[in-house]
Design a protein around this motif. Structure first.
Motif, PDB file in Angstrom:
ATOM      1  N   LEU A 194     -10.750   8.127  -1.265  1.00 25.33           N
ATOM      2  CA  LEU A 194     -10.358   7.694   0.074  1.00 25.33           C
ATOM      3  C   LEU A 194     -11.197   8.409   1.131  1.00 25.33           C
ATOM      4  O   LEU A 194     -11.391   9.628   1.054  1.00 25.33           O
ATOM      5  CB  LEU A 194      -8.874   8.005   0.287  1.00 25.33           C
ATOM      6  N   ASN A 195     -11.704   7.646   2.106  1.00 27.07           N
ATOM      7  CA  ASN A 195     -12.369   8.219   3.277  1.00 27.07           C
ATOM      8  C   ASN A 195     -11.363   8.260   4.420  1.00 27.07           C
ATOM      9  O   ASN A 195     -10.742   7.242   4.742  1.00 27.07           O
ATOM     10  CB  ASN A 195     -13.583   7.386   3.692  1.00 27.07           C
TER      11      ASN A 195
ATOM     12  N   PRO B 230      -1.599   1.130  -3.342  1.00 26.44           N
ATOM     13  CA  PRO B 230      -1.184   2.429  -2.797  1.00 26.44           C
ATOM     14  C   PRO B 230      -0.647   2.309  -1.369  1.00 26.44           C
ATOM     15  O   PRO B 230      -1.098   1.460  -0.595  1.00 26.44           O
ATOM     16  CB  PRO B 230      -2.477   3.249  -2.795  1.00 26.44           C
ATOM     17  N   LEU B 231       0.304   3.168  -1.038  1.00 27.57           N
ATOM     18  CA  LEU B 231       0.768   3.340   0.340  1.00 27.57           C
ATOM     19  C   LEU B 231       0.266   4.695   0.817  1.00 27.57           C
ATOM     20  O   LEU B 231       0.228   5.655   0.047  1.00 27.57           O
ATOM     21  CB  LEU B 231       2.291   3.312   0.421  1.00 27.57           C
ATOM     22  N   VAL B 232      -0.104   4.784   2.083  1.00 26.97           N
ATOM     23  CA  VAL B 232      -0.710   5.994   2.639  1.00 26.97           C
ATOM     24  C   VAL B 232      -0.014   6.355   3.949  1.00 26.97           C
ATOM     25  O   VAL B 232       0.366   5.478   4.723  1.00 26.97           O
ATOM     26  CB  VAL B 232      -2.216   5.767   2.922  1.00 26.97           C
TER      27      VAL B 232
ATOM     28  N   GLN C 263     -11.719  -4.128  -0.906  1.00 27.81           N
ATOM     29  CA  GLN C 263     -11.943  -2.946  -0.079  1.00 27.81           C
ATOM     30  C   GLN C 263     -10.866  -2.918   1.010  1.00 27.81           C
ATOM     31  O   GLN C 263     -10.680  -3.900   1.722  1.00 27.81           O
ATOM     32  CB  GLN C 263     -13.339  -2.982   0.560  1.00 27.81           C
ATOM     33  N   PHE C 264     -10.153  -1.802   1.107  1.00 26.03           N
ATOM     34  CA  PHE C 264      -9.142  -1.619   2.134  1.00 26.03           C
ATOM     35  C   PHE C 264      -9.755  -0.765   3.244  1.00 26.03           C
ATOM     36  O   PHE C 264     -10.334   0.287   2.972  1.00 26.03           O
ATOM     37  CB  PHE C 264      -7.911  -0.898   1.580  1.00 26.03           C
TER      38      PHE C 264
ATOM     39  N   SER D 144     -10.123   4.260   4.395  1.00 31.62           N
ATOM     40  CA  SER D 144     -10.807   3.247   3.582  1.00 31.62           C
ATOM     41  C   SER D 144     -10.882   3.702   2.131  1.00 31.62           C
ATOM     42  O   SER D 144     -11.051   4.878   1.827  1.00 31.62           O
ATOM     43  CB  SER D 144     -12.204   2.947   4.135  1.00 31.62           C
ATOM     44  N   TYR D 145     -10.711   2.717   1.233  1.00 33.86           N
ATOM     45  CA  TYR D 145     -10.811   2.909  -0.210  1.00 33.86           C
ATOM     46  C   TYR D 145     -10.919   1.551  -0.870  1.00 33.86           C
ATOM     47  O   TYR D 145     -10.654   0.527  -0.239  1.00 33.86           O
ATOM     48  CB  TYR D 145      -9.613   3.693  -0.780  1.00 33.86           C
ATOM     49  N   GLY D 146     -11.315   1.515  -2.117  1.00 37.73           N
ATOM     50  CA  GLY D 146     -11.447   0.244  -2.835  1.00 37.73           C
ATOM     51  C   GLY D 146     -10.624   0.227  -4.101  1.00 37.73           C
ATOM     52  O   GLY D 146     -10.292   1.282  -4.663  1.00 37.73           O
TER      53      GLY D 146
END
Length: 148
Positions: A21-22, A81-83, A113-114, A140-142
């Protein structure tokens, strides 16, 4: 003689990979020094994780620990995933506020890509983040799913 019915259930199996995750912090959340960030998330198998770190506004932090991989599984019990993140100053107490289970199951699709903006204390990916004076970050993450 006998009768044979060729009916059976097939469950497709997948390899699933969630990338690191960025976390980009738009602006300082603290008036002095770096912001004390707690990033929390629920991984696809619905397990709670967190990482604490310090970050200045305009900087990005890569969270490798967010990565998750599993092979040869059904998607039936896996979720996106929830963040959530908070800016936490040392010495202040915080109540327990658990993350919910994602209602969005992982589905068979091409890699996704989220990337979304998340306000402090909110759970994401958000449906529609409105304007706010809260601390704000870009996440951001994929996620990749490969049929086996």
């Amino acid at each position: 003689s006998f009768h044979f019915s060729p009916q059976f259930t097939m469950t497709p199996l997948y390899d699933v990979t969630v990338g690191g995750l960025n976390f980009f912090l738009y602006a300082d959340c603290d008036a002095v020094g770096k912001s004390d960030i707690r990033l929390e998330w629920m991984s696809p198998e619905n397990k709670y994780h967190y990482r604490d770190f310090k970050l200045k506004g305009g900087d990005t932090k890569f969270i490798e620990f967010f990565s998750w991989t599993v092979r040869h599984v059904s998607l039936a019990n896996l979720y996106e995933p929830l963040v959530r993140f908070d800016e936490r100053d040392p010495g202040f107490g915080y109540g327990f506020n658990p993350l919910p289970v994602s209602g969005r199951r992982l589905t068979p699709q091409t890699p996704k890509q989220f990337e979304f903006t998340l306000l402090e204390g909110d759970v994401g990916p958000p449906s529609n983040p409105g304007p706010s004076t809260k601390c704000k970050a870009r996440i951001s993450y994929g996620i990749a799913r490969t049929l086996r």
